[in-house]
Design a protein around this motif. Structure first.
Motif, mmCIF file in Angstrom:
data_model
loop_
_atom_site.group_PDB
_atom_site.id
_atom_site.type_symbol
_atom_site.label_atom_id
_atom_site.label_comp_id
_atom_site.label_asym_id
_atom_site.label_seq_id
_atom_site.Cartn_x
_atom_site.Cartn_y
_atom_site.Cartn_z
ATOM 1 N N VAL A 15 25.172 -19.239 16.142
ATOM 2 C CA VAL A 15 26.111 -19.925 15.263
ATOM 3 C C VAL A 15 26.086 -21.406 15.613
ATOM 4 O O VAL A 15 26.255 -21.765 16.782
ATOM 5 N N ASN A 16 25.882 -22.264 14.610
ATOM 6 C CA ASN A 16 25.784 -23.692 14.915
ATOM 7 C C ASN A 16 27.158 -24.370 14.926
ATOM 8 O O ASN A 16 28.193 -23.736 14.730
ATOM 9 N N LYS A 64 28.589 -26.132 12.859
ATOM 10 C CA LYS A 64 29.274 -26.166 11.565
ATOM 11 C C LYS A 64 29.764 -24.785 11.127
ATOM 12 O O LYS A 64 30.025 -24.549 9.952
ATOM 13 N N ASN A 65 29.880 -23.856 12.077
ATOM 14 C CA ASN A 65 30.401 -22.513 11.785
ATOM 15 C C ASN A 65 29.445 -21.663 10.957
ATOM 16 O O ASN A 65 29.845 -20.642 10.404
ATOM 17 N N ARG A 66 28.197 -22.065 10.855
ATOM 18 C CA ARG A 66 27.228 -21.327 10.046
ATOM 19 C C ARG A 66 26.389 -20.410 10.943
ATOM 20 O O ARG A 66 25.932 -20.827 12.011
ATOM 21 N N ASN A 77 20.929 -17.935 8.107
ATOM 22 C CA ASN A 77 21.616 -19.007 7.404
ATOM 23 C C ASN A 77 22.732 -18.485 6.481
ATOM 24 O O ASN A 77 22.702 -18.668 5.268
ATOM 25 N N VAL A 78 23.733 -17.855 7.084
ATOM 26 C CA VAL A 78 24.850 -17.279 6.332
ATOM 27 C C VAL A 78 26.119 -18.094 6.600
ATOM 28 O O VAL A 78 26.490 -18.320 7.758
ATOM 29 N N ASP A 79 26.778 -18.530 5.533
ATOM 30 C CA ASP A 79 27.997 -19.334 5.653
ATOM 31 C C ASP A 79 29.226 -18.436 5.490
ATOM 32 O O ASP A 79 29.842 -18.386 4.422
ATOM 33 N N ALA A 107 32.201 -18.671 6.989
ATOM 34 C CA ALA A 107 33.444 -19.426 6.872
ATOM 35 C C ALA A 107 33.636 -19.947 5.453
ATOM 36 O O ALA A 107 34.730 -19.854 4.878
ATOM 37 N N GLY A 108 32.575 -20.486 4.885
ATOM 38 C CA GLY A 108 32.661 -21.015 3.529
ATOM 39 C C GLY A 108 32.985 -19.937 2.507
ATOM 40 O O GLY A 108 33.732 -20.165 1.554
#
Length: 391
Positions: free
Chosen positions: A153-154, A156-158, A169-171, A173-174
């Motif tokens: 997890v980077n 940026k919460n991704r 590459n799953v978002d 949080a978004g």
């Protein structure tokens, strides 16, 4: 006179310190706070009044007098709001509803058969809504959501990569923010587990510890000086990919002989399946049951896992010289069955000066370590900004 930005920042910081002091030392009086943190009594009284108005602090009546008027004691209002913590695992997800002190009010476990991001997100949404329906009345309701994921997890919460789930590459949080909250935190499940054990479990009194997550893979969360060590790209802790055997089994990462190919729950089940002549695939519970009944094959398998764990742990002891190593996640449930072999290997392979002050323990929170650590993240963010208002 207009308050400058610097003065506003100082006031905000002082209010946060006052709130944290109450949380850590409750019950206590305004005079106790003033003496403890060095702010004058008038400033403390003003800040406490604002915290009471915000429903974050309550008065509980008089305490013991030291000669004058009895002081009014203060408590942190743990029921001012609640948080949800979720641990996404390879076979299921565990979700918990907690108060602001991390006490579990409700929990829900949901089996996962389809690991696509869309299907897992659907289950996460359903579970959040289910827990929200169990929410007690409170001024702030759900203050935020934390989720632990078995992957990278980077900042940026991704979720950059979660190989055991097949994610890239799953978002998360978004995808959840618009419906639930902007106070959503996504982190590696071992990092969350380390935070959980540090705040609520085996690591409460330790400043330097390693939380080892033993599941399908092996991951770790590393606490240094009381803070989570994240590494330069937020990807620290992938200890499962230390090379333990140069020509060992092929790992999903493409390397051979990674620690998790030899000492994880998956490694145990793969070896058990190779020995088992029955059609039904073995599971951790059946192996544990057989070992407790004295089955030599099951005992041997768990001893071998313990020895392989000890090899990697000896490396961590030698490299990081931790105060404490906490072993958690699914495989820790069999800890009593492989502990002796593990400790013997650590003893024989680590440097004597390094291991002298290192203690090895099993997670006090059981399989809740990650979910509790995940829940603590939005709580920390919420309480770090005590200038909250009630809608």
């Amino acid at each position: 006179m207009k308050i400058t930005g610097d003065q506003q920042l100082i006031k905000k910081m002082n209010k946060s310190i006052v709130l944290d002091t109450i949380r850590q030392r409750q019950p206590l009086s305004r005079a106790d706070i003033s003496a403890g943190i060095g702010l004058n009594k008038a400033t403390v009284s003003s800040l406490v009044s604002e915290l009471i108005d915000s429903n974050l602090v309550t008065e509980i009546g008089p305490g013991e007098s030291s000669g004058g008027r009895k002081p009014t004691l203060l408590l942190f209002n743990k029921n001012a709001g609640f948080a949800i913590g979720i641990d996404i695992r390879v076979s299921d997800l565990l979700a918990i509803l907690v108060d602001l002190e991390g006490n579990v009010l409700h929990e829900k476990s949901v089996s996962l058969t389809d690991f696509s991001p869309e299907k897992v997100l659907e289950q996460v949404r359903k579970t959040i809504l289910l827990l929200k329906r169990k929410l007690p009345e409170s001024p702030y309701g759900i203050v935020g959501i934390g989720i632990g994921v078995p992957g990278l997890v980077n900042e940026k919460n991704r979720v950059v990569s979660a190989p055991n789930l097949g994610w890239d590459n799953v978002d998360l949080a978004g995808a959840l923010a618009a419906e639930f909250s902007d106070n959503i935190h996504i982190d590696n499940e071992a990092n969350a587990g380390a935070i959980g054990e540090k705040l609520y479990g085996a690591g409460r009194d330790s400043l330097n510890l390693i939380y080892l997550s033993l599941g399908v893979g092996i991951g770790s969360g590393i606490i240094v000086g009381g803070e989570l060590y994240r590494g330069t790209s937020n990807f620290s802790g992938e200890v499962g990919h230390m090379t333990i055997a140069e020509n060992g089994p092929l790992c999903r990462c493409g390397n051979r002989g990674c620690w998790e190919t030899l000492a994880s729950e998956k490694a145990l089940l793969d070896r058990a399946a190779a020995l088992d002549e029955h059609d039904e695939a073995p599971n951790l519970e059946s192996i544990m049951k057989a070992a407790k009944q004295g089955d030599p094959a099951a005992v041997s398998l768990l001893n071998e896992i313990g020895s392989q764990l000890g090899v990697g742990l000896a490396n961590l002891v030698n490299i990081l010289n931790p105060e404490l190593i906490v072993i958690g996640n699914r495989l820790s449930l069999a800890g009593e069955l492989f502990e002796d072999a593990m400790l013997r290997t650590i003893e024989s392979r680590s440097l004597s000066y390094h291991r002298k002050k290192t203690h090895v323990d099993f997670a006090k929170l059981g399989i809740r370590s990650t979910a509790l650590g995940a829940a603590s993240m939005p709580i920390t963010a919420f309480l770090t900004d005590p200038d909250v208002t009630i809608d």
